[in-house]
Design an enzyme around this catalytic site. Structure first.
Site: not given
Length: 306
Positions: A84, A88, A173, A250, A283
């Protein structure tokens, strides 16, 4: 939530397999050029987790055959794999400019087929929480040992172009939670830390409570070992500023992330913290990509000063 105390035959088998095998030499899965360097993905057997694991490395373009790059570990969030961030974030541009290698491990063991491991997106597969589980059913979930011990040793032994003794760590996160807790418990191993929207006080949010109950049991004093807001009171000999970016839009901010609790704890022990609330951001990786260059520079400065 049900506390699991029994261990299946499959789990015992996995334990035996883990104990009987050594970490295997990483096998390259893919290689893609980007900003003069290369994104490379690898597979290896992990004794710490008892299964095969993948991780990704971005190697900047090397100025000479003997050059060594300091390393910056990225820990991803819930549901993510090692890909990821690499795909990204857009972090490679700044990493190439600053001459820093990016290391992105996976977020949990995979392929163990433990009952219930894929029942929800916020626990089990893709949700290792960067801790060492103590409950029998989940004892293969030892992402803390994997990130702090096994992976650095694997990199040191197999990639001479990496200067693993110069390392920093950041994440998003669940991975922001992992970066903060791992850094605070290993101030001798990492030069700096930063996070995007970290789960900053997991003992007091639903995500953390679910994970900690299942992985660690019901004794909440055990949870504090993996809660940055509690750890900062024990490991507060921090001289490098902690950088946190948090999107104001978020949806997880009010109930799951709790950065103000961490901020207050840092103030109480005089730990330098730069907590930036970014208006309009959520987020997602759109948020991460917007501010990733700041974080790369934050770590590059610390690594160059070391």
């Amino acid at each position: 939530m049900t506390k699991h105390t029994s261990t299946s035959a499959a789990t015992y088998s996995t334990h035996r397999e883990r104990d009987s095998k050594m970490a295997t030499k990483p096998s390259e899965i893919s290689s893609v050029k980007m900003f003069g360097g290369y994104n490379k993905r690898f597979n290896h057997f992990s004794p710490a987790l008892g299964c095969s694991m993948t991780f990704s490395i971005y190697f900047p373009s090397s100025p000479s055959p003997s050059h060594k790059f300091p390393v910056l570990y990225w820990l991803s969030g819930l549901t993510c794999s090692d890909e990821n961030f690499i795909i990204k974030s857009g972090a490679q541009r700044a990493a190439s400019i600053e001459g820093v290698a990016l290391i992105a491990p996976d977020t949990s063991p995979r392929g163990l087929n433990v009952e219930g491991e894929a029942d929800s997106w916020d626990f089990g597969v893709g949700a290792g929480f960067y801790l060492n589980a103590t409950q029998e059913k989940w004892k293969n979930w030892r992402m803390y040992d994997y990130v702090v011990k096994e992976l650095p040793e694997l990199l040191r032994d197999n990639f001479p172009q990496l200067e693993t003794s110069k390392a920093s760590i950041f994440g998003h996160s669940m991975g922001g939670h992992g970066a903060l807790t791992i850094y605070l418990k290993n101030l001798d191993k990492y030069k700096s830390v930063s996070a995007f929207a970290p789960i900053a006080n997991p003992s007091n949010c639903a995500w953390g409570q679910k994970a900690f109950t299942n992985y660690l049991g019901d004794n909440k004093s055990d949870w504090e070992d993996y809660d940055a807001t509690h750890l900062i009171t024990k490991f507060h000999n921090v001289s490098t500023t902690i950088l946190i970016d948090q999107g104001e839009d978020d949806k997880f901010l009010p109930d799951q992330l709790l950065p103000r609790n961490f901020e207050e704890a840092c103030k109480n022990v005089n730990v330098p913290l730069q907590l930036r609330f970014q208006p309009g951001y959520d987020h997602s990786y759109y948020f991460i990509a917007t501010f990733i260059d700041d974080h790369i520079r934050h770590h590059a400065q610390a690594l160059k000063l070391s």
